[in-house]
Design a protein around this motif. Structure first.
Motif, PDB file in Angstrom:
ATOM      1  N   ARG A 162       0.720  -1.185  -0.076  1.00 28.27           N
ATOM      2  CA  ARG A 162      -0.050  -0.175   0.127  1.00 28.27           C
ATOM      3  C   ARG A 162       0.915   1.236  -0.015  1.00 28.27           C
ATOM      4  NH1 ARG A 162       0.207   1.874   5.301  1.00 28.27           N
ATOM      5  NH2 ARG A 162       0.655   0.347   6.808  1.00 28.27           N
ATOM      6  N   CYS A 163       0.272   2.255  -0.474  1.00 26.65           N
ATOM      7  CA  CYS A 163       1.122   3.606  -0.532  1.00 26.65           C
ATOM      8  C   CYS A 163       1.209   4.170   0.691  1.00 26.65           C
ATOM      9  CB  CYS A 163       0.237   4.358  -1.687  1.00 26.65           C
ATOM     10  SG  CYS A 163       1.461   5.847  -2.003  1.00 26.65           S
ATOM     11  N   SER A 164       2.305   4.637   1.357  1.00 27.96           N
ATOM     12  CA  SER A 164       2.576   5.119   2.646  1.00 27.96           C
ATOM     13  C   SER A 164       3.925   5.913   2.392  1.00 27.96           C
ATOM     14  CB  SER A 164       2.523   4.242   3.700  1.00 27.96           C
ATOM     15  OG  SER A 164       2.926   4.710   4.959  1.00 27.96           O
ATOM     16  N   SER A 165       4.026   7.098   2.940  1.00 24.76           N
ATOM     17  CA  SER A 165       5.173   7.914   3.096  1.00 24.76           C
ATOM     18  C   SER A 165       5.866   7.873   4.380  1.00 24.76           C
ATOM     19  CB  SER A 165       4.691   9.230   2.725  1.00 24.76           C
ATOM     20  OG  SER A 165       4.033   9.724   3.483  1.00 24.76           O
ATOM     21  N   ASN A 166       5.221   7.193   5.317  1.00 20.74           N
ATOM     22  CA  ASN A 166       5.860   7.285   6.727  1.00 20.74           C
ATOM     23  C   ASN A 166       6.800   5.952   7.077  1.00 20.74           C
ATOM     24  OD1 ASN A 166       4.284   9.787   7.306  1.00 20.74           O
ATOM     25  ND2 ASN A 166       2.696   8.595   8.250  1.00 20.74           N
ATOM     26  N   CYS A 167       7.633   6.225   7.809  1.00 17.12           N
ATOM     27  CA  CYS A 167       8.309   5.022   8.193  1.00 17.12           C
ATOM     28  C   CYS A 167       7.646   4.269   9.092  1.00 17.12           C
ATOM     29  CB  CYS A 167       9.709   5.808   8.823  1.00 17.12           C
ATOM     30  SG  CYS A 167      10.940   4.323   9.480  1.00 17.12           S
ATOM     31  N   ASN A 168       7.467   3.056   8.728  1.00 19.18           N
ATOM     32  CA  ASN A 168       6.834   2.077   9.318  1.00 19.18           C
ATOM     33  C   ASN A 168       7.044   0.668   9.203  1.00 19.18           C
ATOM     34  OD1 ASN A 168       5.190   1.084   7.135  1.00 19.18           O
ATOM     35  ND2 ASN A 168       3.855   3.004   7.535  1.00 19.18           N
ATOM     36  N   LEU A 169       6.710  -0.243  10.079  1.00 27.03           N
ATOM     37  CA  LEU A 169       6.775  -1.769  10.102  1.00 27.03           C
ATOM     38  C   LEU A 169       6.032  -2.146   9.011  1.00 27.03           C
ATOM     39  CD1 LEU A 169       8.779  -3.502  11.739  1.00 27.03           C
ATOM     40  CD2 LEU A 169       6.840  -3.946  13.397  1.00 27.03           C
ATOM     41  N   THR A 170       6.308  -3.036   7.971  1.00 25.35           N
ATOM     42  CA  THR A 170       5.817  -3.591   6.978  1.00 25.35           C
ATOM     43  C   THR A 170       5.759  -4.941   6.847  1.00 25.35           C
ATOM     44  OG1 THR A 170       5.735  -1.397   5.755  1.00 25.35           O
ATOM     45  CG2 THR A 170       5.007  -3.166   4.352  1.00 25.35           C
ATOM     46  N   TYR A 181      16.966 -15.607   8.577  1.00 23.03           N
ATOM     47  CA  TYR A 181      16.406 -14.461   8.004  1.00 23.03           C
ATOM     48  C   TYR A 181      16.132 -13.279   8.869  1.00 23.03           C
ATOM     49  CZ  TYR A 181      12.180 -16.140   9.658  1.00 23.03           C
ATOM     50  OH  TYR A 181      11.108 -16.603  10.496  1.00 23.03           O
ATOM     51  N   PRO A 182      16.360 -11.832   8.279  1.00 22.54           N
ATOM     52  CA  PRO A 182      16.265 -10.741   9.159  1.00 22.54           C
ATOM     53  C   PRO A 182      14.545 -10.426   9.390  1.00 22.54           C
ATOM     54  CG  PRO A 182      16.675 -10.277   6.752  1.00 22.54           C
ATOM     55  CD  PRO A 182      16.680 -11.586   6.927  1.00 22.54           C
ATOM     56  N   VAL A 183      14.557  -9.824  10.624  1.00 25.96           N
ATOM     57  CA  VAL A 183      13.223  -9.588  11.170  1.00 25.96           C
ATOM     58  C   VAL A 183      13.241  -7.999  11.587  1.00 25.96           C
ATOM     59  CG1 VAL A 183      11.217 -10.132  12.464  1.00 25.96           C
ATOM     60  CG2 VAL A 183      12.394 -11.821  11.486  1.00 25.96           C
ATOM     61  N   ALA A 184      12.589  -7.062  11.178  1.00 27.61           N
ATOM     62  CA  ALA A 184      12.264  -5.718  11.711  1.00 27.61           C
ATOM     63  C   ALA A 184      11.503  -5.876  13.017  1.00 27.61           C
ATOM     64  CB  ALA A 184      12.081  -4.731  10.862  1.00 27.61           C
ATOM     65  N   ARG A 185      12.123  -5.542  13.955  1.00 28.10           N
ATOM     66  CA  ARG A 185      11.311  -5.303  15.321  1.00 28.10           C
ATOM     67  C   ARG A 185      10.668  -3.956  15.417  1.00 28.10           C
ATOM     68  NH1 ARG A 185      10.328 -10.424  15.868  1.00 28.10           N
ATOM     69  NH2 ARG A 185      12.251 -11.586  16.239  1.00 28.10           N
ATOM     70  N   SER A 186      11.120  -2.793  15.136  1.00 24.68           N
ATOM     71  CA  SER A 186      10.638  -1.575  15.225  1.00 24.68           C
ATOM     72  C   SER A 186      11.191  -0.776  14.242  1.00 24.68           C
ATOM     73  CB  SER A 186      10.378  -0.944  16.468  1.00 24.68           C
ATOM     74  OG  SER A 186      11.992  -0.781  17.021  1.00 24.68           O
ATOM     75  N   CYS A 187      10.404   0.368  14.043  1.00 25.70           N
ATOM     76  CA  CYS A 187      11.053   1.392  12.846  1.00 25.70           C
ATOM     77  C   CYS A 187      11.045   2.842  13.441  1.00 25.70           C
ATOM     78  CB  CYS A 187      10.410   1.426  11.605  1.00 25.70           C
ATOM     79  SG  CYS A 187      10.182  -0.303  10.829  1.00 25.70           S
ATOM     80  N   THR A 188      12.067   3.434  12.943  1.00 25.51           N
ATOM     81  CA  THR A 188      12.065   5.190  13.496  1.00 25.51           C
ATOM     82  C   THR A 188      12.866   5.770  12.392  1.00 25.51           C
ATOM     83  OG1 THR A 188      12.540   6.487  15.335  1.00 25.51           O
ATOM     84  CG2 THR A 188      14.010   4.749  14.775  1.00 25.51           C
ATOM     85  N   CYS A 189      12.434   7.121  12.517  1.00 28.58           N
ATOM     86  CA  CYS A 189      13.511   7.901  11.437  1.00 28.58           C
ATOM     87  C   CYS A 189      14.663   8.262  12.511  1.00 28.58           C
ATOM     88  CB  CYS A 189      12.895   9.231  10.933  1.00 28.58           C
ATOM     89  SG  CYS A 189      11.520   8.945   9.892  1.00 28.58           S
ATOM     90  N   ALA A 190      15.818   8.141  11.892  1.00 30.26           N
ATOM     91  CA  ALA A 190      17.295   8.624  12.460  1.00 30.26           C
ATOM     92  C   ALA A 190      18.170   8.912  11.414  1.00 30.26           C
ATOM     93  CB  ALA A 190      17.527   7.078  13.221  1.00 30.26           C
ATOM     94  N   VAL A 191      19.268   9.597  12.088  1.00 34.43           N
ATOM     95  CA  VAL A 191      20.401  10.146  11.214  1.00 34.43           C
ATOM     96  C   VAL A 191      21.060   8.888  10.373  1.00 34.43           C
ATOM     97  CG1 VAL A 191      22.506  11.191  11.285  1.00 34.43           C
ATOM     98  CG2 VAL A 191      20.568  12.000  12.706  1.00 34.43           C
ATOM     99  N   CYS A 192      21.136   9.109   9.165  1.00 30.73           N
ATOM    100  CA  CYS A 192      21.882   8.108   8.383  1.00 30.73           C
ATOM    101  C   CYS A 192      23.231   7.679   8.823  1.00 30.73           C
ATOM    102  CB  CYS A 192      21.859   8.928   6.843  1.00 30.73           C
ATOM    103  SG  CYS A 192      22.434   7.786   5.575  1.00 30.73           S
ATOM    104  N   ASN A 193      23.436   6.473   8.948  1.00 32.34           N
ATOM    105  CA  ASN A 193      24.567   5.763   9.283  1.00 32.34           C
ATOM    106  C   ASN A 193      25.419   5.688   8.309  1.00 32.34           C
ATOM    107  OD1 ASN A 193      26.610   4.413  10.431  1.00 32.34           O
ATOM    108  ND2 ASN A 193      25.234   3.109  11.875  1.00 32.34           N
ATOM    109  N   LYS A 194      26.407   6.708   7.860  1.00 33.12           N
ATOM    110  CA  LYS A 194      27.093   6.676   6.856  1.00 33.12           C
ATOM    111  C   LYS A 194      28.237   5.052   6.898  1.00 33.12           C
ATOM    112  CE  LYS A 194      27.488  11.441   6.158  1.00 33.12           C
ATOM    113  NZ  LYS A 194      28.171  12.518   6.464  1.00 33.12           N
ATOM    114  N   ASP A 195      28.412   4.418   8.087  1.00 31.85           N
ATOM    115  CA  ASP A 195      29.263   2.997   8.013  1.00 31.85           C
ATOM    116  C   ASP A 195      28.361   2.106   7.256  1.00 31.85           C
ATOM    117  OD1 ASP A 195      31.139   4.346   9.344  1.00 31.85           O
ATOM    118  OD2 ASP A 195      30.256   3.973  11.241  1.00 31.85           O
ATOM    119  N   HIS A 196      27.027   2.252   7.230  1.00 25.24           N
ATOM    120  CA  HIS A 196      26.097   1.118   6.662  1.00 25.24           C
ATOM    121  C   HIS A 196      25.458   1.289   5.693  1.00 25.24           C
ATOM    122  CE1 HIS A 196      27.491  -1.010  10.348  1.00 25.24           C
ATOM    123  NE2 HIS A 196      26.936  -0.150  10.981  1.00 25.24           N
TER     124      HIS A 196
END
Length: 120
Positions: A18-26, A89-104
């Motif tokens: 679905r179309c969503s612009s917010n950072c969220n768990l999907t 396999y990876p599983v996201a537990r929670s999502c948030t907007c955070a400063v971009c980590n240039k190392d990753h």
């Protein structure tokens, strides 16, 4: 192997969502290689955009810190009948907007088209 799975998660993430612009768990379905071939696994990912102001002019000086949609990740193991080892396999537990980590991740300017949600 885990890096390949993470790339597959990000590549498959947008398909049929679905179309969503917010950072969220999907919810997402990813394909993971096992001893019997590729199998589909249900997981969660972080998807969406974070607020960012782009400067009107390009400056060599001040650049606001860009925030990206990041998450708390863990790995789960699923056992496949007939395989001696489980698949991880990876599983996201929670999502948030955070400063971009240039190392990753790439934190430069996105030069492509930004797809927008249709207005209803």
């Amino acid at each position: 192997m885990q890096l390949v799975v993470m790339a597959a998660v990000l590549a498959v993430a947008g398909a049929g969502r679905r179309c969503s612009s917010n950072c969220n768990l999907t919810d997402a379905i990813i394909e993971v290689e096992s001893c019997i071939g590729n199998v589909e696994v249900r997981t969660t990912i972080c998807q969406g955009q974070c607020y960012h102001e782009d400067l009107v002019y390009i400056s060599n000086g001040y650049w606001p810190e860009q925030e990206t949609c990041n998450g708390e990740w863990s790995y789960e193991v699923q056992h496949i009948p007939g395989c001696p080892e489980g698949i991880t396999y990876p599983v996201a537990r929670s999502c948030t907007c955070a400063v971009c980590n240039k190392d990753h991740m790439f934190c430069g300017r996105y030069l492509g088209d930004v797809h927008r949600c249709p207005s209803y």
